[in-house]
Design an enzyme around this catalytic site. Structure first.
Site, mmCIF file in Angstrom:
data_model
loop_
_atom_site.group_PDB
_atom_site.id
_atom_site.type_symbol
_atom_site.label_atom_id
_atom_site.label_comp_id
_atom_site.label_asym_id
_atom_site.label_seq_id
_atom_site.Cartn_x
_atom_site.Cartn_y
_atom_site.Cartn_z
ATOM 1 N N ASP A 1 40.907 -7.625 30.066
ATOM 2 C CA ASP A 1 39.460 -7.684 30.209
ATOM 3 C C ASP A 1 38.742 -6.621 29.379
ATOM 4 O OD1 ASP A 1 38.524 -5.338 31.966
ATOM 5 O OD2 ASP A 1 40.148 -6.139 33.185
ATOM 6 N N LYS A 2 37.460 -6.838 29.155
ATOM 7 C CA LYS A 2 36.666 -6.041 28.216
ATOM 8 C C LYS A 2 36.691 -4.562 28.537
ATOM 9 C CE LYS A 2 32.092 -6.028 26.019
ATOM 10 N NZ LYS A 2 30.779 -6.716 25.935
#
Length: 226
Positions: free
Chosen positions: A98-99
């Site tokens: 995830d970011k």
């Protein structure tokens, strides 16, 4: 197989990218414009922009993804991983990170190789170092290890080891969306730093943040045979 899968296997484009090429009338099969979902054989005469398609050399990369980069091959998404790497050939991320997380992610143009790594039933290990917003106790380690209900499913039992009062090591064999963050939140903790340091036998050691290296032939074969 369908034309989408063939082009993906050949490392030419994604399956969705193949649909776009077909819509733009850029693919011809045996002298006729290709139609969406068309079945083809390797022996067919397949042209892309009036040139015969050829299987691309396979690419296998280990990237140390920085925080802020989104693991998507969709170039319209801001800070996407493809634009970040600016690699000269078609590649895509194997799974996601995830970011807000950082660390190891594999990139390739080999769809079958990627699918083998991602196949849940293969229970491939992924190792992370996680820092929480506050100190945790032994009940947290035990609860995380035994499995947690998130998104309507129970996570598989996993290995959790204490590193410090607020940092731990965790080894998962599944990849639910934001799994570690959601597991930790169940016990009242917020993840403030998450780094993936290993995927199966591939380690992040020696790869600086934002940099990458090509996998060795031995590593590629080992991951294919797992």
């Amino acid at each position: 197989m369908r034309i989408n899968k063939l082009l993906s296997n050949y490392g030419i484009c994604s399956r969705s990218g193949a649909n776009k090429l077909i819509e733009e009338n850029r693919i011809i099969v045996n002298g006729k414009l290709c139609i969406p979902g068309q079945w083809v054989e390797k022996e067919d005469n397949i042209l892309l922009d009036n040139e015969n398609i050829n299987e691309k050399d396979k690419i296998y990369i280990a990237l140390n993804k920085p925080v802020g980069i989104t693991c998507t091959a969709e170039k319209t998404v801001a800070s996407n991983i493809i634009s970040f790497m600016n690699y000269p050939e078609y590649i895509f991320p194997v799974g996601r990170l995830d970011k807000l997380s950082q660390g190891l992610i594999l990139m390739t143009n080999d769809g079958d190789w990627a699918n083998n790594i991602l196949e849940s039933k293969n229970e491939h290990e992924k190792e992370y170092i996680v820092t929480l917003n506050k100190p945790y106790d032994d009940d947290f380690i035990q609860g995380m290890s035994e499995g947690v209900e998130i998104c309507g499913v129970n996570t598989r039992p996993c290995k959790v080891l204490r590193i410090s009062e607020n940092t731990f090591q965790i080894i998962l064999t599944q990849g639910l969306n934001k799994q570690i963050r959601r597991m930790s939140k169940t016990f009242g903790y917020i993840v403030v730093r998450l780094e993936r340091i290993r995927i199966i036998g591939i380690k992040i050691d020696g790869i600086e943040s934002g940099k990458w290296r090509n996998l060795t032939e031995k590593e590629v074969i080992e991951l294919r045979n797992r």
